[in-house]
Motif scaffolding. Sequence first.
Motif, PDB file in Angstrom:
ATOM      1  N   ALA A   1      19.138 -14.344  23.132  1.00 52.17           N
ATOM      2  CA  ALA A   1      19.196 -15.836  23.024  1.00 52.17           C
ATOM      3  C   ALA A   1      18.465 -16.591  24.186  1.00 52.17           C
ATOM      4  O   ALA A   1      18.803 -16.018  25.391  1.00 52.17           O
ATOM      5  N   LYS A   2      17.529 -17.152  24.216  1.00 54.44           N
ATOM      6  CA  LYS A   2      16.906 -17.996  25.358  1.00 54.44           C
ATOM      7  C   LYS A   2      16.197 -17.143  26.167  1.00 54.44           C
ATOM      8  O   LYS A   2      15.915 -17.492  27.476  1.00 54.44           O
ATOM      9  N   LYS A   3      15.824 -15.937  25.665  1.00 55.78           N
ATOM     10  CA  LYS A   3      14.948 -14.946  26.406  1.00 55.78           C
ATOM     11  C   LYS A   3      13.453 -14.485  25.812  1.00 55.78           C
ATOM     12  O   LYS A   3      13.676 -14.635  24.605  1.00 55.78           O
ATOM     13  N   PRO A   4      12.422 -14.182  26.534  1.00 63.11           N
ATOM     14  CA  PRO A   4      11.325 -13.670  25.824  1.00 63.11           C
ATOM     15  C   PRO A   4      11.490 -12.506  25.185  1.00 63.11           C
ATOM     16  O   PRO A   4      12.596 -11.914  25.671  1.00 63.11           O
ATOM     17  N   PRO A   5      10.816 -12.172  24.571  1.00 66.55           N
ATOM     18  CA  PRO A   5      10.994 -10.637  23.618  1.00 66.55           C
ATOM     19  C   PRO A   5      10.696  -9.716  24.533  1.00 66.55           C
ATOM     20  O   PRO A   5       9.774  -9.665  25.439  1.00 66.55           O
ATOM     21  N   GLU A   6      11.426  -8.582  24.530  1.00 63.82           N
ATOM     22  CA  GLU A   6      11.143  -7.354  25.149  1.00 63.82           C
ATOM     23  C   GLU A   6      10.769  -6.085  24.446  1.00 63.82           C
ATOM     24  O   GLU A   6      11.370  -5.932  23.396  1.00 63.82           O
ATOM     25  N   LEU A   7       9.659  -5.780  24.987  1.00 62.17           N
ATOM     26  CA  LEU A   7       9.061  -4.523  24.243  1.00 62.17           C
ATOM     27  C   LEU A   7       9.941  -3.303  24.320  1.00 62.17           C
ATOM     28  O   LEU A   7      10.624  -3.072  25.047  1.00 62.17           O
ATOM     29  N   MET A   8      10.025  -2.786  22.849  1.00 62.78           N
ATOM     30  CA  MET A   8      10.554  -1.560  22.709  1.00 62.78           C
ATOM     31  C   MET A   8       9.712  -0.365  22.219  1.00 62.78           C
ATOM     32  O   MET A   8       9.987   0.759  22.984  1.00 62.78           O
ATOM     33  N   PHE A   9       8.967  -0.525  21.348  1.00 65.58           N
ATOM     34  CA  PHE A   9       8.207   0.555  20.938  1.00 65.58           C
ATOM     35  C   PHE A   9       6.859   0.111  20.581  1.00 65.58           C
ATOM     36  O   PHE A   9       6.640  -1.084  20.015  1.00 65.58           O
ATOM     37  N   VAL A  10       5.759   0.796  20.851  1.00 68.28           N
ATOM     38  CA  VAL A  10       4.367   0.364  19.974  1.00 68.28           C
ATOM     39  C   VAL A  10       4.029   1.754  19.600  1.00 68.28           C
ATOM     40  O   VAL A  10       3.784   2.868  19.801  1.00 68.28           O
ATOM     41  N   TYR A  11       3.365   1.668  18.331  1.00 64.79           N
ATOM     42  CA  TYR A  11       2.720   2.522  17.469  1.00 64.79           C
ATOM     43  C   TYR A  11       1.110   2.196  17.336  1.00 64.79           C
ATOM     44  O   TYR A  11       0.905   1.057  17.242  1.00 64.79           O
ATOM     45  N   SER A  12       0.347   3.163  17.816  1.00 61.37           N
ATOM     46  CA  SER A  12      -1.051   2.946  17.446  1.00 61.37           C
ATOM     47  C   SER A  12      -1.692   3.952  16.727  1.00 61.37           C
ATOM     48  O   SER A  12      -1.634   5.027  17.053  1.00 61.37           O
ATOM     49  N   TYR A  13      -2.302   3.533  15.630  1.00 62.35           N
ATOM     50  CA  TYR A  13      -2.739   4.471  14.748  1.00 62.35           C
ATOM     51  C   TYR A  13      -1.682   5.439  14.181  1.00 62.35           C
ATOM     52  O   TYR A  13      -1.986   6.759  14.261  1.00 62.35           O
ATOM     53  N   GLU A  14      -0.559   4.875  13.833  1.00 60.39           N
ATOM     54  CA  GLU A  14       0.608   5.623  13.247  1.00 60.39           C
ATOM     55  C   GLU A  14       1.309   6.669  14.411  1.00 60.39           C
ATOM     56  O   GLU A  14       1.951   7.396  13.807  1.00 60.39           O
ATOM     57  N   LYS A  15       0.981   6.526  15.583  1.00 61.72           N
ATOM     58  CA  LYS A  15       1.113   7.500  16.573  1.00 61.72           C
ATOM     59  C   LYS A  15       2.169   6.636  17.733  1.00 61.72           C
ATOM     60  O   LYS A  15       1.530   5.552  18.039  1.00 61.72           O
TER      61      LYS A  15
END
Lengths: 112, 115
Positions: free
Chosen positions: B39-53
């Motif tokens: 709440a009241k914070k920006p989103p924090e990145l957890m995971f990224v998938y690129s081309y299904e990897k």
Amino acid sequence: GDSVTQMEGPVTLSEEAFLTINCTYTATGYPSLFWYVQYPGEGLQLLLKATKADDKGSNKGFEATYRKETTSFHLEKGSVQVSDSAVYFCALGPYGNNRLAFGKGNQVVVIP
Amino acid sequence: DTEVTQTPKHLVMGMTNKKSLKCEQHMGHRAMYWYKQKAKKPPELMFVYSYEKLSINESVPSRFSPECPNSSLLNLHLHALQPEDSALYLCASSQDRDGGYTEAFFGQGTRLTVV
């Protein structure tokens, strides 16, 4: 690393007032710049974007210009409505393998 | 269609439960993301998938397990969560053409409460 700084604190203003939210950035490359809006209980919606220096993004009466000389991307709207009450996030990207850097966000409250 | 669809919208789970969050996009985007937002914070990145990897894991605890079955779908499997994991979980996608980038589109999020 790349980062975004937004002015501190909520913004409260009356309907039909002029809105400015400041955003400055630090970047090593040439990122795109974005403003996202988040209404209560919802996800983030892209409000506008600019992909290179001097580009102006605009949408729904909101505008922001990509200023390389001042490393800024300030959001403006000439006459706000109650329905503009939301949290506004400035962001830049991509950097470091498709990352987005977000500012801390500003809560905007428009009073009738 | 510029929509990212997340299910469920709300989830309440106990600390011993196993559940999954689902995300779907049909924009042909090749990069998909999981973010956590308090709440009241920006989103924090957890995971990224690129081309299904999996290309980025931001040191997320192993009780969160991502999966990308195909280019349109992204799952987040949850197991043995803690109350502090309660948050809004956002999925996003963007187009990744030859290393290029376009804006990220976000889903409406899943509001997760761990009891």
